[in-house]
Each structure stands twice: as structure tokens, then as C-alpha cells.
Design a protein around this motif. Sequence first.
Motif, PDB file in Angstrom:
ATOM      1  N   SER A  92       0.833  -1.196   0.000  1.00  0.00           N
ATOM      2  CA  SER A  92       0.000   0.000   0.000  1.00  0.00           C
ATOM      3  C   SER A  92       0.867   1.245   0.000  1.00  0.00           C
ATOM      4  O   SER A  92       2.035   1.221   0.418  1.00  0.00           O
ATOM      5  CB  SER A  92      -0.941   0.015   1.210  1.00  0.00           C
ATOM      6  OG  SER A  92      -0.207   0.099   2.413  1.00  0.00           O
ATOM      7  N   ALA A  93       0.273   2.330  -0.478  1.00  0.00           N
ATOM      8  CA  ALA A  93       0.898   3.648  -0.451  1.00  0.00           C
ATOM      9  C   ALA A  93      -0.084   4.619   0.194  1.00  0.00           C
ATOM     10  O   ALA A  93      -1.292   4.541  -0.050  1.00  0.00           O
ATOM     11  CB  ALA A  93       1.254   4.109  -1.867  1.00  0.00           C
ATOM     12  N   VAL A 118       4.811   3.875   2.632  1.00  0.00           N
ATOM     13  CA  VAL A 118       4.626   2.625   1.907  1.00  0.00           C
ATOM     14  C   VAL A 118       4.658   1.508   2.937  1.00  0.00           C
ATOM     15  O   VAL A 118       5.358   1.606   3.956  1.00  0.00           O
ATOM     16  CB  VAL A 118       5.710   2.402   0.830  1.00  0.00           C
ATOM     17  CG1 VAL A 118       5.583   3.418  -0.278  1.00  0.00           C
ATOM     18  CG2 VAL A 118       7.100   2.436   1.445  1.00  0.00           C
TER      19      VAL A 118
END
Length: 221
Positions: A92-93, A118
Motif C-alpha cells: 500500500s501507499a 509505503v
Amino acid sequence: MSLLRALVLLFAVTATAATPGAWPRPEGETFLSLKFGRQGETEVQSLYAEYGMTPRLTFGAAADRYGPSSGAVSAFSRVALTPEGPWQVSVSASTSFELEGGTPEDLAFLPGEVRNGVSLHVGRGFMIGNRAAWFDAEAARDSSGLEEQWRMGLVAGVAVTDRSKLFVEFEGAEDEDGTALRIAPNATYAIAEGIDVTVGYAFDPTGDTPSRIDLGAWLAF
């Protein structure tokens, strides 16, 4: 970022404790978490939302308010790398920033406080007797300008009954000033299809930051 500030952010920004971690949100499903509580003498409120855009892609946002003049807002996207496997892996970011103002309507952006992150999640479901259980481990890096922070987290839970779940979160953050810790046991109880009531308690084992208690609700539709 000071160590105390990092720990306060751990309590405030991650206090929603509602994400499924490595698991994607089902396509077309919306999830909301609302929480109201106190941290020491400070009133805190949290709103968390997720939406399953595709079987692999989940978008989400969170807003937290702590005290009369502080808050934080964040948004993220999460991609499931193994949505059909027994081991769930996702990346994920995220982007988050702090807010300041006298009321929610007056909250103003503070330049220089944007944090980009991140993270990697690894999770697995399993059985304890005839009860479903799960764990999710997270490794994350957040940065703001020249400052950076590393976070590690672990969530482990079990479905105690068909309606109730217990889970506990362990989270640590480290920057140039040292290490911050957070432990948060939580309980949920389903009162209707797609509606759970929740109670959570978060504390710093070192005692440097006041404990936080929350009452709230989860909605999935």
C-alpha cells in the motif's frame, strides 16, 4: 519528528484499528468505522472508510480529531498480490497530514507536515479448535521531508463466538530519536448484518503517553 510526537501519532492516526490488513475489501463493498473516546483528558474522534474498487484494489481514507485544535487526515491505496492464496500479501501507499484549527470546519493545512508512506502486509487465517483466527503483520516506512520513520505492526485475533471477535494490536515506531510502542486490545460484537459495535483500549507500555479508550461502530454495505 520527536519520539513523543511519533507515539502520539501512533495513538491518534492508527486508533481506528479497522483495516483488514493484507486482505482486500470485497469488490463493491464499503466499510466505515466510527469511534469516539478519550486519551487522558483529551476527547478523540476517528472516522475510517474503505471501498473495494476491484478484487485486488482497495481505496481508503481516515480522519482523526484529538482535542479542540488538532487532527490528521490520510488516504491510501492497497493492492492485494495474492488475493486467492492462503497467505495474503499486499502493498500500500499512503499520504497523511496534520491539521490544526478550533473546530472541524476551521481545520487548516499545516505546510511541511505531509507524510508519505509505503507498507507491506502479510496475513493468514487459521483455525483454533472450531473458531476462526487470523494474524496480520505489517512493515512500513513513513517520510516527511528529511525525516523518516519505520513502523512494525502485528494484529492477532479470534472469533470467540459467531457474533463476537477479540483482537490485539502491537505497533512500534522508530526514528532518529528512539522507539515508540503501542498495544491495543479490541472487541467487536455484531448486533445486525453488517453492523458491529466496538470497544478498544490503547496504551503505551512505557507510560510516556496517556492511554486511550474508544467506543464505536463498524458498518459494511
